[in-house]
Design a protein around this motif. Sequence first.
Motif, PDB file in Angstrom:
ATOM      1  N   HIS A  93      63.518  26.194   1.197  1.00  0.00           N
ATOM      2  CA  HIS A  93      64.745  25.953   0.441  1.00  0.00           C
ATOM      3  C   HIS A  93      64.775  24.522  -0.079  1.00  0.00           C
ATOM      4  CE1 HIS A  93      69.349  25.945   0.172  1.00  0.00           C
ATOM      5  NE2 HIS A  93      68.848  26.594  -0.859  1.00  0.00           N
ATOM      6  N   SER A  94      64.846  24.365  -1.419  1.00  0.00           N
ATOM      7  CA  SER A  94      64.672  23.049  -2.036  1.00  0.00           C
ATOM      8  C   SER A  94      65.985  22.325  -2.300  1.00  0.00           C
ATOM      9  CB  SER A  94      63.908  23.209  -3.349  1.00  0.00           C
ATOM     10  OG  SER A  94      64.670  24.027  -4.230  1.00  0.00           O
ATOM     11  N   GLY A  95      67.081  22.816  -1.716  1.00  0.00           N
ATOM     12  CA  GLY A  95      68.362  22.141  -1.922  1.00  0.00           C
ATOM     13  C   GLY A  95      69.332  22.478  -0.812  1.00  0.00           C
ATOM     14  N   MET A  96      70.602  22.169  -1.064  1.00  0.00           N
ATOM     15  CA  MET A  96      71.678  22.478  -0.119  1.00  0.00           C
ATOM     16  C   MET A  96      72.562  23.535  -0.776  1.00  0.00           C
ATOM     17  SD  MET A  96      74.809  19.935   0.982  1.00  0.00           S
ATOM     18  CE  MET A  96      73.887  18.791   1.992  1.00  0.00           C
ATOM     19  N   ASP A  97      72.889  24.607  -0.030  1.00  0.00           N
ATOM     20  CA  ASP A  97      73.816  25.624  -0.536  1.00  0.00           C
ATOM     21  C   ASP A  97      75.210  25.341   0.004  1.00  0.00           C
ATOM     22  OD1 ASP A  97      71.791  26.911  -1.851  1.00  0.00           O
ATOM     23  OD2 ASP A  97      71.557  28.498  -0.352  1.00  0.00           O
ATOM     24  N   ILE A  98      76.190  25.331  -0.901  1.00  0.00           N
ATOM     25  CA  ILE A  98      77.575  25.086  -0.495  1.00  0.00           C
ATOM     26  C   ILE A  98      78.411  26.283  -0.935  1.00  0.00           C
ATOM     27  CG2 ILE A  98      79.533  23.492  -0.610  1.00  0.00           C
ATOM     28  CD1 ILE A  98      77.467  21.385  -1.742  1.00  0.00           C
ATOM     29  N   ALA A  99      79.092  26.920   0.025  1.00  0.00           N
ATOM     30  CA  ALA A  99      79.915  28.090  -0.277  1.00  0.00           C
ATOM     31  C   ALA A  99      81.155  27.651  -1.038  1.00  0.00           C
ATOM     32  CB  ALA A  99      80.321  28.791   1.015  1.00  0.00           C
ATOM     33  N   ALA A 100      81.462  28.346  -2.135  1.00  0.00           N
ATOM     34  CA  ALA A 100      82.683  28.062  -2.912  1.00  0.00           C
ATOM     35  C   ALA A 100      82.958  29.272  -3.797  1.00  0.00           C
ATOM     36  CB  ALA A 100      82.493  26.812  -3.762  1.00  0.00           C
ATOM     37  N   ALA A 101      84.219  29.435  -4.158  1.00  0.00           N
ATOM     38  CA  ALA A 101      84.615  30.586  -4.977  1.00  0.00           C
ATOM     39  C   ALA A 101      84.101  30.428  -6.400  1.00  0.00           C
ATOM     40  CB  ALA A 101      86.133  30.712  -4.979  1.00  0.00           C
ATOM     41  N   THR A 102      83.818  31.571  -7.041  1.00  0.00           N
ATOM     42  CA  THR A 102      83.440  31.564  -8.452  1.00  0.00           C
ATOM     43  C   THR A 102      84.503  30.818  -9.250  1.00  0.00           C
ATOM     44  OG1 THR A 102      82.316  33.673  -8.214  1.00  0.00           O
ATOM     45  CG2 THR A 102      82.952  33.063 -10.446  1.00  0.00           C
ATOM     46  N   GLY A 103      84.054  29.932 -10.133  1.00  0.00           N
ATOM     47  CA  GLY A 103      84.985  29.188 -10.990  1.00  0.00           C
ATOM     48  C   GLY A 103      85.359  27.815 -10.458  1.00  0.00           C
ATOM     49  N   THR A 104      84.974  27.508  -9.191  1.00  0.00           N
ATOM     50  CA  THR A 104      85.265  26.172  -8.640  1.00  0.00           C
ATOM     51  C   THR A 104      84.525  25.121  -9.483  1.00  0.00           C
ATOM     52  OG1 THR A 104      85.359  27.130  -6.416  1.00  0.00           O
ATOM     53  CG2 THR A 104      85.140  24.727  -6.557  1.00  0.00           C
ATOM     54  N   PRO A 105      85.220  24.062  -9.931  1.00  0.00           N
ATOM     55  CA  PRO A 105      84.539  23.030 -10.727  1.00  0.00           C
ATOM     56  C   PRO A 105      83.458  22.312  -9.916  1.00  0.00           C
ATOM     57  CG  PRO A 105      86.933  22.762 -10.798  1.00  0.00           C
ATOM     58  CD  PRO A 105      86.640  23.783  -9.742  1.00  0.00           C
ATOM     59  N   VAL A 106      82.325  22.053 -10.574  1.00  0.00           N
ATOM     60  CA  VAL A 106      81.192  21.356  -9.946  1.00  0.00           C
ATOM     61  C   VAL A 106      81.132  19.947 -10.528  1.00  0.00           C
ATOM     62  CG1 VAL A 106      78.677  21.328  -9.708  1.00  0.00           C
ATOM     63  CG2 VAL A 106      79.917  23.515  -9.625  1.00  0.00           C
ATOM     64  N   GLU A 107      81.166  18.941  -9.643  1.00  0.00           N
ATOM     65  CA  GLU A 107      81.216  17.542 -10.077  1.00  0.00           C
ATOM     66  C   GLU A 107      79.837  16.885 -10.014  1.00  0.00           C
ATOM     67  OE1 GLU A 107      84.096  15.561  -7.654  1.00  0.00           O
ATOM     68  OE2 GLU A 107      85.759  16.787  -8.392  1.00  0.00           O
ATOM     69  N   GLY A 157      80.068  22.037 -14.688  1.00  0.00           N
ATOM     70  CA  GLY A 157      80.122  23.493 -14.804  1.00  0.00           C
ATOM     71  C   GLY A 157      80.975  24.076 -13.694  1.00  0.00           C
ATOM     72  N   LYS A 158      80.845  25.417 -13.532  1.00  0.00           N
ATOM     73  CA  LYS A 158      81.644  26.113 -12.525  1.00  0.00           C
ATOM     74  C   LYS A 158      80.757  26.933 -11.603  1.00  0.00           C
ATOM     75  CE  LYS A 158      85.628  26.245 -15.541  1.00  0.00           C
ATOM     76  NZ  LYS A 158      86.411  27.047 -16.486  1.00  0.00           N
ATOM     77  N   VAL A 159      81.164  27.037 -10.345  1.00  0.00           N
ATOM     78  CA  VAL A 159      80.401  27.793  -9.343  1.00  0.00           C
ATOM     79  C   VAL A 159      80.282  29.252  -9.773  1.00  0.00           C
ATOM     80  CG1 VAL A 159      80.463  28.691  -6.962  1.00  0.00           C
ATOM     81  CG2 VAL A 159      81.007  26.282  -7.412  1.00  0.00           C
ATOM     82  N   GLY A 160      79.094  29.846  -9.518  1.00  0.00           N
ATOM     83  CA  GLY A 160      78.879  31.250  -9.831  1.00  0.00           C
ATOM     84  C   GLY A 160      77.791  31.841  -8.964  1.00  0.00           C
ATOM     85  N   SER A 161      77.193  32.930  -9.435  1.00  0.00           N
ATOM     86  CA  SER A 161      76.128  33.598  -8.679  1.00  0.00           C
ATOM     87  C   SER A 161      75.048  34.108  -9.632  1.00  0.00           C
ATOM     88  CB  SER A 161      76.687  34.737  -7.837  1.00  0.00           C
ATOM     89  OG  SER A 161      77.428  35.615  -8.656  1.00  0.00           O
ATOM     90  N   THR A 204      72.770  35.501  -3.357  1.00  0.00           N
ATOM     91  CA  THR A 204      73.387  36.538  -2.523  1.00  0.00           C
ATOM     92  C   THR A 204      74.878  36.649  -2.806  1.00  0.00           C
ATOM     93  OG1 THR A 204      73.599  34.849  -0.841  1.00  0.00           O
ATOM     94  CG2 THR A 204      71.750  36.355  -0.608  1.00  0.00           C
ATOM     95  N   GLY A 205      75.469  35.619  -3.412  1.00  0.00           N
ATOM     96  CA  GLY A 205      76.900  35.613  -3.708  1.00  0.00           C
ATOM     97  C   GLY A 205      77.255  34.271  -4.289  1.00  0.00           C
ATOM     98  N   PRO A 206      78.538  34.061  -4.674  1.00  0.00           N
ATOM     99  CA  PRO A 206      78.910  32.784  -5.294  1.00  0.00           C
ATOM    100  C   PRO A 206      78.681  31.590  -4.357  1.00  0.00           C
ATOM    101  CG  PRO A 206      80.795  34.300  -5.172  1.00  0.00           C
ATOM    102  CD  PRO A 206      79.652  34.979  -4.516  1.00  0.00           C
ATOM    103  N   HIS A 207      77.954  30.610  -4.824  1.00  0.00           N
ATOM    104  CA  HIS A 207      77.772  29.347  -4.095  1.00  0.00           C
ATOM    105  C   HIS A 207      77.150  28.347  -5.061  1.00  0.00           C
ATOM    106  CE1 HIS A 207      73.607  30.892  -3.763  1.00  0.00           C
ATOM    107  NE2 HIS A 207      73.224  29.641  -3.526  1.00  0.00           N
TER     108      HIS A 207
END
Length: 267
Positions: free
Chosen positions: A166-180, A233-237, A242-245
């Motif tokens: 795994h080449s990064g960090m996965d952070i759980a968040a709802a679809t549409g959450t703003p990414v800074e 951008g915004k969180v999605g999948s 496997t799901g939004p993150h």
Amino acid sequence: MKKWLLLSMALYSANALAFPRENPVPGGIAHVTIAPLSNTAPIVQYAGQRVTVVPVASQWVALVGIPLDVEEGTQQLNTASGERIAFEIQPKQYKTQHITIRDKNKVDPDDESSERIVRELAVQQQAKTHFTEGETQLDFIKPVPGRDTGRFGLKRFINNQPRNPHSGMDIAAATGTPVEATAAGRVLHTDDFFFSGNTVYVDHGAGVISLYAHLSEITVKPGDVLQQGDIVGKVGSTGRATGPHLHWSVYLNGEPVDPALFLSSKK
Ligand SMILES: [Zn+2]
């Protein structure tokens, strides 16, 4: 001496080098002292790639991204003046993670998808090894608030098949959450990739690159200048997820390193 250099010296000597923290293991970062401070940062290479060099107190210090697949032992940096500088890598064992992906083509891609993946690898290689001369911001913020669901470096099995770590960090968040944006920089590349879906690369200068993947929407374009915290951008999948993150990667000398090393433990 240039004004920015004096400012940098004041800044760094006050904090030593708080970020990124040193952890000289595969997927970690080595701090290697190169030379006494001068007007311009020395040109340093590791395995043929330019290395990030920053002023720390009265020295130039290289922040070397250590490849995940490198063996423990002695490694070498090369300077433009022909010097070789050795540094040591310590061993690290990463944990294993099993995940299940329902879309079989994302696990065993057909011929058309395989050709696409090869084309995209070339684009990605160019983005993550991009080097812009100058200063860089190293005290990062987490791009979205949320729980870490996939740590950096995990040895991955997808539908029971061994895959790249795994080449990064996965952070759980709802679809549409703003990414800074984790730090100030400039948008380097945006794309829709087979595996990482809607993806934004940000160039933070001096060889520090960040990536934000699986976005539902990209809200920036290449060349956009960003302050720390600006929305990319915004969180999605999208892609293989496997799901939004948010999948967040940080590259030094083209190698993915643990993004957690750039975060204060208070954040
Ligand atoms: Zn991920």
